[in-house]
Design a protein around this motif. Structure first.
Motif, PDB file in Angstrom:
ATOM      1  N   UNK A   1     -62.233 -15.564 116.474  1.00 32.84           N
ATOM      2  CA  UNK A   1     -63.237 -16.625 116.468  1.00 32.84           C
ATOM      3  C   UNK A   1     -64.406 -16.287 117.395  1.00 32.84           C
ATOM      4  N   UNK A   2     -64.106 -15.637 118.513  1.00 35.27           N
ATOM      5  CA  UNK A   2     -65.169 -15.247 119.445  1.00 35.27           C
ATOM      6  C   UNK A   2     -66.081 -14.190 118.816  1.00 35.27           C
ATOM      7  N   UNK A   3     -65.496 -13.213 118.163  1.00 33.78           N
ATOM      8  CA  UNK A   3     -66.312 -12.155 117.566  1.00 33.78           C
ATOM      9  C   UNK A   3     -67.062 -12.656 116.339  1.00 33.78           C
ATOM     10  N   UNK A   4     -66.461 -13.575 115.595  1.00 33.12           N
ATOM     11  CA  UNK A   4     -67.156 -14.169 114.456  1.00 33.12           C
ATOM     12  C   UNK A   4     -68.354 -14.989 114.930  1.00 33.12           C
ATOM     13  N   UNK A   5     -68.187 -15.690 116.057  1.00 31.03           N
ATOM     14  CA  UNK A   5     -69.296 -16.454 116.628  1.00 31.03           C
ATOM     15  C   UNK A   5     -70.422 -15.536 117.078  1.00 31.03           C
ATOM     16  N   UNK A   6     -70.073 -14.373 117.608  1.00 35.34           N
ATOM     17  CA  UNK A   6     -71.104 -13.410 118.000  1.00 35.34           C
ATOM     18  C   UNK A   6     -71.852 -12.895 116.772  1.00 35.34           C
TER      19      UNK A   6
ATOM     20  N   UNK B   1     -57.727  -5.149 127.619  1.00 35.74           N
ATOM     21  CA  UNK B   1     -58.739  -4.104 127.771  1.00 35.74           C
ATOM     22  C   UNK B   1     -60.089  -4.449 127.144  1.00 35.74           C
ATOM     23  N   UNK B   2     -60.355  -5.719 126.909  1.00 39.65           N
ATOM     24  CA  UNK B   2     -61.630  -6.081 126.285  1.00 39.65           C
ATOM     25  C   UNK B   2     -62.825  -5.887 127.213  1.00 39.65           C
ATOM     26  N   UNK B   3     -62.575  -5.638 128.476  1.00 40.73           N
ATOM     27  CA  UNK B   3     -63.660  -5.337 129.409  1.00 40.73           C
ATOM     28  C   UNK B   3     -63.951  -3.844 129.495  1.00 40.73           C
ATOM     29  N   UNK B   4     -63.380  -3.061 128.564  1.00 41.24           N
ATOM     30  CA  UNK B   4     -63.574  -1.611 128.577  1.00 41.24           C
ATOM     31  C   UNK B   4     -64.848  -1.218 127.836  1.00 41.24           C
ATOM     32  N   UNK B   5     -65.349  -0.043 128.162  1.00 39.21           N
ATOM     33  CA  UNK B   5     -66.525   0.495 127.474  1.00 39.21           C
ATOM     34  C   UNK B   5     -66.232   0.731 125.995  1.00 39.21           C
TER      35      UNK B   5
ATOM     36  N   UNK C   1     -72.539 -10.325 122.329  1.00 38.69           N
ATOM     37  CA  UNK C   1     -71.351  -9.475 122.324  1.00 38.69           C
ATOM     38  C   UNK C   1     -70.658  -9.520 123.675  1.00 38.69           C
ATOM     39  N   UNK C   2     -71.451  -9.512 124.729  1.00 39.69           N
ATOM     40  CA  UNK C   2     -70.875  -9.546 126.079  1.00 39.69           C
ATOM     41  C   UNK C   2     -70.101 -10.832 126.310  1.00 39.69           C
ATOM     42  N   UNK C   3     -70.639 -11.938 125.851  1.00 39.65           N
ATOM     43  CA  UNK C   3     -69.951 -13.220 126.019  1.00 39.65           C
ATOM     44  C   UNK C   3     -68.661 -13.259 125.197  1.00 39.65           C
ATOM     45  N   UNK C   4     -68.707 -12.704 124.008  1.00 37.27           N
ATOM     46  CA  UNK C   4     -67.504 -12.676 123.168  1.00 37.27           C
ATOM     47  C   UNK C   4     -66.414 -11.826 123.812  1.00 37.27           C
ATOM     48  N   UNK C   5     -66.796 -10.685 124.362  1.00 35.34           N
ATOM     49  CA  UNK C   5     -65.819  -9.807 125.005  1.00 35.34           C
ATOM     50  C   UNK C   5     -65.254 -10.440 126.280  1.00 35.34           C
ATOM     51  N   UNK C   6     -66.083 -11.123 127.029  1.00 36.91           N
ATOM     52  CA  UNK C   6     -65.599 -11.818 128.231  1.00 36.91           C
ATOM     53  C   UNK C   6     -64.601 -12.905 127.855  1.00 36.91           C
ATOM     54  N   UNK C   7     -64.914 -13.647 126.784  1.00 41.15           N
ATOM     55  CA  UNK C   7     -63.996 -14.691 126.331  1.00 41.15           C
ATOM     56  C   UNK C   7     -62.688 -14.089 125.841  1.00 41.15           C
TER      57      UNK C   7
ATOM     58  N   UNK D   1     -68.460  -0.671 122.936  1.00 44.66           N
ATOM     59  CA  UNK D   1     -69.063   0.204 121.927  1.00 44.66           C
ATOM     60  C   UNK D   1     -68.651  -0.212 120.517  1.00 44.66           C
ATOM     61  N   UNK D   2     -67.391  -0.606 120.362  1.00 43.85           N
ATOM     62  CA  UNK D   2     -66.900  -1.047 119.048  1.00 43.85           C
ATOM     63  C   UNK D   2     -67.663  -2.266 118.563  1.00 43.85           C
ATOM     64  N   UNK D   3     -67.715  -3.287 119.400  1.00 45.81           N
ATOM     65  CA  UNK D   3     -68.327  -4.552 118.985  1.00 45.81           C
ATOM     66  C   UNK D   3     -69.835  -4.394 118.800  1.00 45.81           C
ATOM     67  N   UNK D   4     -70.481  -3.652 119.668  1.00 46.46           N
ATOM     68  CA  UNK D   4     -71.924  -3.430 119.516  1.00 46.46           C
ATOM     69  C   UNK D   4     -72.224  -2.730 118.191  1.00 46.46           C
TER      70      UNK D   4
END
Length: 438
Positions: free
Chosen positions: A405-410, A216-220, A417-423, A224-227
């Protein structure tokens, strides 16, 4: 490494905690995390060996991510490096179900398993069998500087919202004096940044998987969480936040550099200890934040002592586990360090002890936070898994670290954030398909 030397020498008396006497000249190797309570336990080891002169204790103390890797590799390969492992609420049910751990149902009656907090005991039990003894239990909560909050003209609610947290972080940030409004975990790891982010995401209405195990990482809700998380740390957090885990943020808070820190309740004794913390007399506590959706951003965890099935010294290992997680050990720490510094979050009796309640201003909030976390219903929408800040499936340890690792890179500014969530979505999709969930 030398393991057990069996030198059984006639009949011997019962030990102080109730087991039949262990074979003499036994060495046990204990793997543990480099957190403050475990370091304190090592400092008290002489008390154990004085009571058990036939047992020698060797320690392997590791950073959290490294510990997880080492003990997982050892137990899954039956490597036999360790006789006691420090593991958590994630590993115990999975490893216990695999018969990788020794049952602790035969610990002495005076160890008092019935005194364990139900939420903590439940997470360490498989089909009615206890497979680990909790050394300390925790949820997460807000720790904040009362002096900075007052100077900002604000008052922390007992149950704040995320919007309030953001407003307060902005008001308390003073970069010129190296005071940052908020400190949060950014270091990659399923038990580091993903423990925080997963718990936080629950309060935003997010979930790792839907009921059909679709990621569900492609969810709104995840967006909102990551942003929100990135906005908090980018604007009001310390430099290099992507490198900070529990210990790094603890040091920052103790040095007076964090207005707020949302993390493990176990940290409370370290931020209020005047021997360690420069702000000990100005720390307040509140429940982890929410967004009005019925879930708070707090987790449930216990660092526990477990015995791998591959040990060749099970009785000596049980002697140590029973000693280190007993009521008597709690009293030993209180005698040496004061009641406020005893391992928290495991026993009902501790939270009924007036000496502890008088010494620990965080006790009530800790217990309230632990009781508020429900591993069987962690999210706003239904999910097929249990676990608050983790997903209780074997694949999560590897997947959670990769996503972390993706979110830490963001957070480090290396991707959006969009790239991290897509990954994250791609990683989770591949893992679920490869493991046969979909």
């Amino acid at each position: 490494m030398t393991k057990t030397i069996r030198a059984l020498m006639g009949a011997t008396a019962l030990t102080a905690i109730g087991f039949a006497a262990t074979a003499q000249d036994t060495t046990i190797t204990i793997a543990t995390v480099n957190n403050g309570d475990m370091i304190r336990m090592q400092g008290l080891t002489d008390e154990f060996t004085a009571e058990h002169p036939g047992i020698t204790v060797e320690w392997v103390t590791l950073e959290e991510n490294v510990l997880r890797q080492r003990v997982t590799t050892d137990i899954s390969t039956n490597g036999g490096q360790f006789d006691v492992m420090t593991i958590g609420t994630y590993e115990v049910p999975i490893w216990g179900a695999q018969d990788w751990l020794v049952s602790l149902d035969d610990l002495p009656e005076d160890w008092d398993a019935d005194d364990l907090l139900p939420a903590i005991r439940g997470g360490l039990t498989v089909d009615g069998t206890l497979y680990a003894a909790p050394f300390y239990g925790e949820s997460s909560m807000v720790m904040y500087r009362t002096d900075l909050m007052e100077a900002a003209g604000m008052e922390m609610p007992e149950a704040p919202t995320w919007d309030f947290i953001k407003e307060a972080a902005a008001a308390m940030t003073d970069e010129e004096n190296e005071v940052y409004g908020i400190c949060l975990r950014g270091k990659a790891g399923w038990g580091e940044n993903m423990a925080f982010l997963t718990a936080m995401s629950n309060s935003f209405g997010a979930r790792w998987f839907d009921e059909d195990w679709a990621p569900q990482f492609d969810s709104e809700a995840w967006a909102n969480t990551v942003d929100f998380y990135l906005d908090l740390l980018t604007n009001y957090g310390p430099p290099g936040a992507a490198n900070n885990g529990f210990n790094e943020n603890l040091a920052l808070f103790q040095q007076g550099k964090c207005g707020m820190w949302i993390d493990a309740t176990v940290a409370a004794s370290f931020v209020t200890n005047p021997n360690d913390s420069t702000v000990a007399d100005s720390v307040g506590f509140a429940l982890a934040p929410d967004n009005g959706l019925g879930k708070r951003g707090n987790w449930l965890w216990a660092w526990s002592l477990a015995i791998p099935a591959g040990t060749d010294a099970p009785e000596a290992a049980k002697e140590f586990v029973a000693w280190a997680t007993s009521k008597a050990y709690t009293e030993l720490v209180a005698e040496n360090e004061g009641w406020a510094n005893v391992p928290p979050g495991t026993r009902t009796s501790l939270y009924e002890n007036p000496e502890y309640l008088d010494a620990a201003p965080f006790a009530e909030m800790t217990l309230q936070s632990i009781n508020a976390a429900d591993p069987t219903s962690p999210t706003v929408d239904p999910v097929p898994y249990t676990g608050v800040q983790f997903v209780a499936i074997p694949e999560f340890a590897g997947l959670g670290t990769l996503v972390g690792q993706e979110f830490s890179a963001a957070l480090a500014g290396q991707q959006s954030a969009e790239e991290a969530l897509e990954a994250a979505q791609a990683l989770a999709t591949d893992e679920m398909e490869a493991a046969g969930y979909r």
